[in-house]
Design a protein around this motif. Sequence first.
Motif, short mmCIF file in Angstrom:
data_model
loop_
_atom_site.label_atom_id
_atom_site.label_comp_id
_atom_site.label_asym_id
_atom_site.label_seq_id
_atom_site.Cartn_x
_atom_site.Cartn_y
_atom_site.Cartn_z
N ASN A 152 56.33 33.66 34.12
CA ASN A 152 55.92 32.73 33.06
C ASN A 152 54.68 31.92 33.49
O ASN A 152 53.76 31.71 32.70
N ARG A 153 54.70 31.46 34.76
CA ARG A 153 53.53 30.71 35.23
C ARG A 153 52.31 31.62 35.31
O ARG A 153 51.18 31.19 35.03
N ALA A 154 52.54 32.88 35.69
CA ALA A 154 51.43 33.83 35.74
C ALA A 154 50.79 34.00 34.37
O ALA A 154 49.55 34.10 34.25
N LEU A 155 51.61 34.01 33.32
CA LEU A 155 51.08 34.12 31.95
C LEU A 155 50.17 32.93 31.63
O LEU A 155 49.11 33.09 31.03
N CYS A 156 50.60 31.74 32.06
CA CYS A 156 49.78 30.54 31.86
C CYS A 156 48.46 30.67 32.61
O CYS A 156 47.39 30.35 32.07
N TYR A 157 48.54 31.13 33.86
CA TYR A 157 47.31 31.28 34.65
C TYR A 157 46.36 32.28 34.00
O TYR A 157 45.14 32.10 34.02
N LEU A 158 46.91 33.35 33.42
CA LEU A 158 46.07 34.32 32.71
C LEU A 158 45.35 33.65 31.55
O LEU A 158 44.15 33.85 31.34
N THR A 159 46.09 32.86 30.79
CA THR A 159 45.51 32.16 29.64
C THR A 159 44.42 31.18 30.08
O THR A 159 43.40 31.03 29.42
N LEU A 160 44.66 30.54 31.25
CA LEU A 160 43.71 29.57 31.79
C LEU A 160 42.58 30.23 32.59
O LEU A 160 41.74 29.54 33.18
N LYS A 161 42.61 31.57 32.64
CA LYS A 161 41.61 32.37 33.36
C LYS A 161 41.61 32.08 34.87
O LYS A 161 40.58 32.22 35.54
N GLN A 162 42.78 31.70 35.39
CA GLN A 162 42.95 31.52 36.84
C GLN A 162 43.59 32.80 37.39
O GLN A 162 44.78 32.85 37.69
N TYR A 163 42.76 33.83 37.49
CA TYR A 163 43.29 35.17 37.73
C TYR A 163 43.87 35.36 39.12
O TYR A 163 44.87 36.07 39.30
N GLN A 189 46.80 42.98 34.47
CA GLN A 189 45.83 42.27 33.63
C GLN A 189 44.89 41.39 34.47
O GLN A 189 43.67 41.40 34.26
N ALA A 190 45.49 40.65 35.41
CA ALA A 190 44.70 39.75 36.25
C ALA A 190 43.75 40.54 37.14
O ALA A 190 42.57 40.19 37.30
N LEU A 191 44.23 41.63 37.71
CA LEU A 191 43.39 42.46 38.59
C LEU A 191 42.24 43.09 37.81
O LEU A 191 41.13 43.24 38.33
N LYS A 192 42.51 43.45 36.56
CA LYS A 192 41.44 44.00 35.71
C LYS A 192 40.33 42.96 35.53
O LYS A 192 39.14 43.28 35.63
N GLU A 193 40.72 41.71 35.27
CA GLU A 193 39.73 40.65 35.10
C GLU A 193 38.97 40.38 36.39
O GLU A 193 37.80 39.98 36.36
N LEU A 194 39.63 40.61 37.53
CA LEU A 194 38.97 40.45 38.84
C LEU A 194 38.19 41.69 39.24
O LEU A 194 37.67 41.78 40.35
N LYS A 195 38.17 42.68 38.33
CA LYS A 195 37.45 43.95 38.52
C LYS A 195 38.01 44.80 39.68
O LYS A 195 37.29 45.63 40.25
N ASP A 196 39.28 44.57 40.01
CA ASP A 196 39.94 45.43 40.99
C ASP A 196 40.70 46.50 40.22
O ASP A 196 41.92 46.48 40.08
#
Length: 227
Positions: A152-163, A189-196
């Motif tokens: 759940n916290r990870a979802l928040c971090y994704l929304t806040l762009k804290q990948y 999803q987060a790794l995609k945004e970090l280009k990994d």
Amino acid sequence: ALDLVPFGIKPLLRRAAAYESLERYQLAYVDYKTMLQVDCSIQAAHDGVNRMTKALLEKDGLNWRQKLPPIPTVPISAQTRWSVPSAGGPGANTPPATAQRGEPEQTAAGTERARTLREEGNELVKKGNHKEAVEKYSESLKLNQECATYTNRALCYLTLKQYKEAVQDCTEALRLDPKNVKALYRRAQALKELKDYKSSIADIKSLLKTEPKNTAALRLLQELNRA
């Protein structure tokens, strides 16, 4: 193994984990609860009970307890075997039973408070207050490290762009539950945004082994293959 050694901790834990993987949550719940009768200090059993309670509540609603198979009563002999130290034996480093007696109450109180904080976080997410939700989830995790709270916290971090923080939370969730679909998807999803992209694809493929028809994962995999 349980035929040979009734109420053995390792067989109960591994069977519970297997039931959980098969989504036979009622049987997993019974095994986790049985373990806590044998030794109330086993954190993996407490965590398992918490996960199964949430899963059964979502699946069967408020009456989920009525649908449970009977939980076996563990005889005193099996309990004392684990809680009373014997010189040089397997329980030699185990605290005496008297020292453990207060632990379930403390754990139960902490678990209940952690659950309340998580639910408060969930309500904040519904209102779009993701920063405040992160604070609630963080407080909850200090009391009880639950897989659902991390995802759940990870979802928040994704929304806040804290990948990077999202990746860390999903990794912690997967440490508790290696096949957790939400954790794998959100980390991808987060790794995609970090280009990994390589690591992201690996997570999606792991997810698809558990849920081969997960449409969101299949869609993300197509995006990753085009990246």
